[in-house]
Design an enzyme around this catalytic site. Sequence first.
Site, PDB file in Angstrom:
ATOM      1  N   LEU A  45      74.024   8.391  60.020  1.00 42.31           N
ATOM      2  CA  LEU A  45      73.741   9.579  60.004  1.00 42.31           C
ATOM      3  C   LEU A  45      74.432  10.658  60.402  1.00 42.31           C
ATOM      4  O   LEU A  45      75.205  10.462  61.487  1.00 42.31           O
ATOM      5  CB  LEU A  45      71.931   9.788  60.715  1.00 42.31           C
ATOM      6  CG  LEU A  45      71.635  11.317  60.638  1.00 42.31           C
ATOM      7  CD1 LEU A  45      70.125  11.049  60.457  1.00 42.31           C
ATOM      8  CD2 LEU A  45      71.973  12.073  61.895  1.00 42.31           C
ATOM      9  N   ASN A  47      74.888  14.833  60.945  1.00 40.23           N
ATOM     10  CA  ASN A  47      73.958  16.377  61.004  1.00 40.23           C
ATOM     11  C   ASN A  47      75.037  17.242  61.084  1.00 40.23           C
ATOM     12  O   ASN A  47      75.892  17.347  60.591  1.00 40.23           O
ATOM     13  CB  ASN A  47      72.929  16.247  61.894  1.00 40.23           C
ATOM     14  CG  ASN A  47      72.990  16.037  63.237  1.00 40.23           C
ATOM     15  OD1 ASN A  47      73.300  14.943  63.722  1.00 40.23           O
ATOM     16  ND2 ASN A  47      72.457  16.846  64.152  1.00 40.23           N
ATOM     17  N   ASP A  48      74.910  18.127  62.398  1.00 39.94           N
ATOM     18  CA  ASP A  48      75.536  19.373  62.391  1.00 39.94           C
ATOM     19  C   ASP A  48      77.177  19.214  62.597  1.00 39.94           C
ATOM     20  O   ASP A  48      77.764  18.387  62.856  1.00 39.94           O
ATOM     21  CB  ASP A  48      75.583  19.868  63.760  1.00 39.94           C
ATOM     22  CG  ASP A  48      74.112  20.009  64.218  1.00 39.94           C
ATOM     23  OD1 ASP A  48      73.111  19.870  63.544  1.00 39.94           O
ATOM     24  OD2 ASP A  48      73.862  20.325  65.495  1.00 39.94           O
ATOM     25  N   SER A 108      76.127  18.666  69.928  1.00 42.72           N
ATOM     26  CA  SER A 108      76.985  19.646  69.238  1.00 42.72           C
ATOM     27  C   SER A 108      77.796  20.753  69.938  1.00 42.72           C
ATOM     28  O   SER A 108      77.481  20.845  71.163  1.00 42.72           O
ATOM     29  CB  SER A 108      76.163  20.604  68.399  1.00 42.72           C
ATOM     30  OG  SER A 108      75.593  19.754  67.236  1.00 42.72           O
ATOM     31  N   ARG A 167      72.205  24.162  74.833  1.00 42.67           N
ATOM     32  CA  ARG A 167      72.992  23.368  74.144  1.00 42.67           C
ATOM     33  C   ARG A 167      73.867  24.151  73.173  1.00 42.67           C
ATOM     34  O   ARG A 167      73.654  25.153  72.936  1.00 42.67           O
ATOM     35  CB  ARG A 167      72.424  22.011  73.534  1.00 42.67           C
ATOM     36  CG  ARG A 167      71.217  22.495  72.490  1.00 42.67           C
ATOM     37  CD  ARG A 167      70.730  21.354  71.979  1.00 42.67           C
ATOM     38  NE  ARG A 167      69.529  21.314  71.271  1.00 42.67           N
ATOM     39  CZ  ARG A 167      68.344  21.299  71.580  1.00 42.67           C
ATOM     40  NH1 ARG A 167      68.119  21.025  73.051  1.00 42.67           N
ATOM     41  NH2 ARG A 167      67.062  21.714  71.115  1.00 42.67           N
ATOM     42  N   ASP A 168      75.117  23.310  72.447  1.00 44.25           N
ATOM     43  CA  ASP A 168      75.568  23.835  71.670  1.00 44.25           C
ATOM     44  C   ASP A 168      76.603  24.980  71.760  1.00 44.25           C
ATOM     45  O   ASP A 168      76.356  25.987  71.332  1.00 44.25           O
ATOM     46  CB  ASP A 168      74.901  24.300  70.087  1.00 44.25           C
ATOM     47  CG  ASP A 168      73.483  23.232  69.969  1.00 44.25           C
ATOM     48  OD1 ASP A 168      73.925  21.883  70.334  1.00 44.25           O
ATOM     49  OD2 ASP A 168      72.735  23.526  69.433  1.00 44.25           O
ATOM     50  N   GLU A 225      69.441  27.120  68.428  1.00 43.81           N
ATOM     51  CA  GLU A 225      70.391  26.256  68.460  1.00 43.81           C
ATOM     52  C   GLU A 225      71.713  26.701  67.854  1.00 43.81           C
ATOM     53  O   GLU A 225      71.609  27.608  66.992  1.00 43.81           O
ATOM     54  CB  GLU A 225      69.904  25.135  67.675  1.00 43.81           C
ATOM     55  CG  GLU A 225      68.682  24.395  68.389  1.00 43.81           C
ATOM     56  CD  GLU A 225      68.401  22.985  67.789  1.00 43.81           C
ATOM     57  OE1 GLU A 225      68.263  22.000  68.322  1.00 43.81           O
ATOM     58  OE2 GLU A 225      68.488  22.742  66.528  1.00 43.81           O
TER      59      GLU A 225
END
Length: 507
Positions: A45, A47-48, A108, A167-168, A225
């Site tokens: 998988l 994602n970001d 992330s 986060r991020d 996010e």
Amino acid sequence: MTTVNELDKKRMLMKRDVDELIARHKSNVASMWRATYHIQPVTGLMNDPNGFTFCNHKWHLFYQWFPFGPVHGLKHWYHVTSEDLVHWKNRGVALLPSEKYENSGCYSGSAISEGDTIYLAYTGNYRDENRVRKPHQLLATLENDVHYTKALRPLITPNEDYTEHQRDPKIVRIDDTYYIFLGAQNKDNKGVILVYSSDSILTDWQFLGELKVKGYEDGFGFMVECPDVEKIGLHDVLIFSPQGIPADKDDYNNKYNSVYLIGDLDLKTLTFTPEGPMQELDHGFDFYAPQCASQSVYDDCAIMSAWFGVPDYTYPPTDQEGWSGMQTFPRELSIRKGKLYQKPARDFESLKKEELFVARNGEIISDQLHGHMPHAAIMHVDNPDEESLNLNLFSRNYVISGGFAIQYDKYKKQLRIDRSNLTNQLNTEYGTVRQLKIDSGLKSLDILVDHSTVEIFVNDGEYVLSSRVFPTDDEHMIRMGGKNLNLMIWQTEPSVDDEAIIFAENQ
Ligand code: FRU
């Protein structure tokens, strides 16, 4: 459905897993929904987008990666590079969640580059012995494209005044000071952005406070996010992915959405003053967590990538094959008339190969398609008279309004996409139609199709709609209708290598 058991979700990639992943990759590559000019996960998988930057004459993009299946398991970072934002190469795993503060994943983050070094700031999703989440913001470097080193100490420890959702980090350098913008949730469960600064990347990070966004004193939904701050021309642009924004007629219909505000950022007072309303970045079904590259290649625009998916959604057709996710085609962002315009990165023109179909003023000039839908193509529609139009991509034989329907109604000035007629239905609890009022009328469409993706750029980038589609073998027709249209369809050249590179040579 390939299932991934709870234990496997916590698996960290080891050298001994390479053969297993090469086998997984081999079966992924056989998929009819594998892309040819979009970045997709080598296995498992994606994602970001993370750590997007330009360094050593190349664009570097990393992505959130779980190697062992189509689930949000223990997150790693995977690395891809490009010289032109169009042709990409797989480079191998970048960050393994091997350290204490990464025990529940390398989440992330972003990058800046200085000389030959890329600095990656990211979230260590750490859970203590009682499984309590204590996010730390961490740093790693990539030197000369080859050597990864993780900093010994976290840059930022959990901020006790906020919940566990921190986060991020978006790291930027402004006039010799480094800043980190961090997505967070306050104790009233509202989404906010925290700001930290330091004079050196590695140490002395100070908490400056919350970013005050004028007019949004209550925060954004329940969590922010992936915040991002970009200077575009004379304006500052705040881009982020707020969670918990309620649907509002045609807007915010996905489970989670990404937005932008154009305005002015004052770091002395930690204030962002918007010049206009908050707007959705993308009006399609599948788009989230965009990130702009740290770069000085282009001074007229920012460069953005995004996850071609949404948290908590499933994509059964490829989940069943053991893989999930894609990146949207990189976009150039500029500002016109108070709006963020998004265009495919300029070298996308080089993807256009043979002309498969040409119509001028509604008249067919050449046609090699005979009604057949190419699986990878770029389409351009000019609509000089702003007429209504109908396009049905991936429709079945004899089904008049089938497939992925794109419709424009000139009386309502409404553009509508509808994927309810496709065999493979996706996340239907969030609806099967998206629509958009185009006050200025529909003048043009640029449509990028790549096996399981459709990106529609409206009026030279005034709006974009990004959607995943998983056409079956018998959904292979295209229908086009409209008066006085100019329509061109090109075959595209594959530009993203789909190679089973798990570890880089030196790793
Ligand atoms: C957004 C996100 C981030 C997080 C990452 C984990 O999609 O939830 O907030 O860092 O994904 O994979």
